[in-house]
Scaffold this motif. Structure first.
Motif, mmCIF file in Angstrom:
data_model
loop_
_atom_site.group_PDB
_atom_site.id
_atom_site.type_symbol
_atom_site.label_atom_id
_atom_site.label_comp_id
_atom_site.label_asym_id
_atom_site.label_seq_id
_atom_site.Cartn_x
_atom_site.Cartn_y
_atom_site.Cartn_z
ATOM 1 N N ARG A 175 -56.978 4.633 0.488
ATOM 2 C CA ARG A 175 -57.308 5.643 0.476
ATOM 3 C C ARG A 175 -57.569 6.209 -1.326
ATOM 4 O O ARG A 175 -58.671 6.869 -1.611
ATOM 5 N N ALA A 176 -56.354 5.501 -1.251
ATOM 6 C CA ALA A 176 -56.041 6.712 -3.596
ATOM 7 C C ALA A 176 -57.050 5.506 -3.858
ATOM 8 O O ALA A 176 -57.618 6.043 -4.811
ATOM 9 N N ARG A 209 -59.650 6.496 -6.213
ATOM 10 C CA ARG A 209 -59.871 6.520 -8.002
ATOM 11 C C ARG A 209 -61.168 5.047 -7.825
ATOM 12 O O ARG A 209 -61.481 5.773 -9.584
ATOM 13 N N THR A 210 -61.099 4.423 -7.688
ATOM 14 C CA THR A 210 -62.218 3.503 -8.059
ATOM 15 C C THR A 210 -63.791 4.965 -7.970
ATOM 16 O O THR A 210 -64.599 4.552 -9.313
ATOM 17 N N ALA A 211 -63.693 5.422 -7.422
ATOM 18 C CA ALA A 211 -64.678 6.450 -6.951
ATOM 19 C C ALA A 211 -65.161 7.494 -8.439
ATOM 20 O O ALA A 211 -65.808 7.618 -8.552
ATOM 21 N N GLU A 212 -63.869 7.014 -8.795
ATOM 22 C CA GLU A 212 -63.642 8.401 -9.872
ATOM 23 C C GLU A 212 -63.601 7.756 -11.347
ATOM 24 O O GLU A 212 -64.420 8.292 -12.194
ATOM 25 N N GLU A 216 -66.248 5.203 -11.334
ATOM 26 C CA GLU A 216 -67.397 5.134 -11.089
ATOM 27 C C GLU A 216 -68.179 5.944 -11.469
ATOM 28 O O GLU A 216 -68.947 6.194 -13.037
ATOM 29 N N ARG A 217 -67.962 7.544 -11.811
ATOM 30 C CA ARG A 217 -68.396 9.047 -11.742
ATOM 31 C C ARG A 217 -67.544 8.919 -13.643
ATOM 32 O O ARG A 217 -68.701 9.747 -14.654
ATOM 33 N N GLU A 218 -66.499 8.834 -13.668
ATOM 34 C CA GLU A 218 -66.220 7.864 -15.480
ATOM 35 C C GLU A 218 -67.084 7.559 -16.403
ATOM 36 O O GLU A 218 -67.492 8.053 -16.907
ATOM 37 N N ARG A 219 -67.182 6.637 -15.633
ATOM 38 C CA ARG A 219 -68.508 4.993 -15.985
ATOM 39 C C ARG A 219 -69.358 5.950 -16.525
ATOM 40 O O ARG A 219 -70.373 6.270 -17.268
#
Length: 417
Positions: free
Chosen positions: A186-187, A191-194, A196-199
């Motif tokens: 889950r972490a 982190r992957t979603a974060e 992606e948002r940062e990208r």
């Protein structure tokens, strides 16, 4: 955690398999005479199989409750001599594992598992004690001999304890391990979603910065040359009747400024059209750096504002980006001086080299501009910051306006890396 539909369907299938397996196991154990004449009747066995299996369909939703129900059913099955223990062992292992793997309340999960395991071991000790101390009826042979310090009976007892330790320890360990893996997964997903948002944010910022850079370059090119051409055209109109030759020279300067503006715009467009923002070698724009400032000063003087240029100190290498930014700042400062300085204004451009910085100073003797800060001043400040420097601008006490920018020298920057 809420189980998915696929997980709920899988648990329903597991419950059905355990129920059928418990019935088959009970039937075969009854035929084999597991408890002899003392074994329970078949209706009670079916009820036990139902109570054992059905809660497993909800094991992920209420893991602690399911574990207590399954463990209690197994205890009653052995106590009431229900001829089925194998499916019960499997069901209890799954229930204990699920508490460790799916319970969000870790304190409750620990208490429930330790409570069940402790109760089972106490029950095992009591059963073993009764079995060890009771006398067998006459005519009944012992299954294992109790003769000797390490008799077959003692070996069997130790084996039983070891199997129970492995059984309950395995259920506890694998449940904990599954929970930790779930948290790590889950972490990682978060982190992957974060990232992606940062990208996406970075991409949007890159687009915005490109737009700002393009706007700044267009402003520097257009404002400077158009302002210069306006001043020159006005001067040509005022002397055209009295001195046609001079007027012609001024108009030639206007033509030259127009060509320079078109050339710079063409070069800028060629850079923007190239993938990755890198210009083609055939259309690469000429880098305008510190060496081009004297020509800028001459152009300002030719436009009707006497301008002096001075270099103070020993010239040193300056980063290319800083050179371009210093040139553009000087260009913008002289453009503002011509626009707002008024008639009779003069300007001074000084390029000063010190042991740690390069300083560019553009001052004029005209009147102070009354207009609010615009894109030109914002662009100068952005260019100074982009070169790692600082910008000072404002009216001078003795009249006129001053623009001063300081950027670090190339060798000073390298010394701090």
């Amino acid at each position: 955690m809420v189980p998915t539909r696929a997980q709920s369907r899988a648990d329903l299938g597991l419950a059905a398999v355990v129920f059928v397996g418990a019935l088959i196991s009970a039937t075969l154990s009854a035929v084999a005479g597991m408890y002899g004449a003392d074994q329970a009747d078949m209706p009670l066995t079916v009820a036990y199989a139902f109570v054992l299996a059905v809660p497993l369909a909800l094991r992920r939703r209420w893991p602690a409750t399911v574990a207590v129900i399954v463990s209690a059913a197994y205890f009653l099955a052995v106590t009431l001599h229900i001829p089925e223990i194998y499916a019960g062992n499997i069901a209890m292992f799954i229930a204990l594992y699920t508490v460790g793997a799916w319970s969000l309340d870790r304190r409750r999960a620990t208490i429930v598992r330790i409570g069940i395991i402790t109760g089972m071991f106490l029950w095992l000790v009591v059963v073993m004690f009764i079995d060890a101390t009771q006398d067998l009826p006459d005519g009944v042979d012992e299954s294992f001999s109790r003769a000797g310090a390490f008799s077959p009976y003692v070996a069997y007892t130790l084996l039983t304890i070891l199997l129970n330790v492995l059984y309950f320890g395995g259920a506890y360990y694998f449940g904990e391990r599954a929970y930790q893996q779930m948290r790590e997964r889950r972490a990682l997903e978060e982190r992957t979603a974060e990232l992606e948002r940062e990208r996406e944010v970075t991409a949007a910022q890159a687009v915005a910065l490109d737009r700002v850079r393009i706007a700044r370059e267009l402003h520097d090119v257009v404002a400077h040359h158009v302002s210069l051409m306006g001043v020159q055209a006005g001067a040509a109109r005022s002397v055209m009747a009295k001195d046609p030759t001079h007027a012609r020279e001024i108009l030639e300067s206007v033509e030259s400024s127009a060509r320079d503006a078109l050339s710079e715009l063409r070069q800028l467009l060629a850079t923007l059209r190239t993938p990755g923002g890198e210009p083609d070698t055939d259309t690469a724009p000429t880098t305008r750096g510190l060496a081009a400032i004297p020509a800028l000063v001459e152009e300002a003087s030719a436009g009707g504002m006497p301008t002096r240029f001075a270099v103070i100190g020993e010239p040193v290498p300056v980063p290319e980006v800083a050179q371009v930014n210093l040139y553009r700042i000087a260009q913008e400062a002289l453009t503002n001086a011509r626009r707002h300085g008024g008639p009779g204004a003069t300007a001074d451009v000084r390029l000063r080299y010190t042991p740690t910085i390069v300083e560019l100073e553009v001052s004029n003797t005209g009147r102070m501009a009354a207009a609010a800060p615009g894109l030109g001043q914002l662009g100068m400040r952005e260019r100074a910051e982009a070169s790692g420097g600082t910008l000072e601008l404002g009216a001078r006490a003795r009249g006129g306006y001053l623009v001063r920018v300081r950027v670090p020298r190339q060798d000073a920057v390298a010394a701090h890396v």
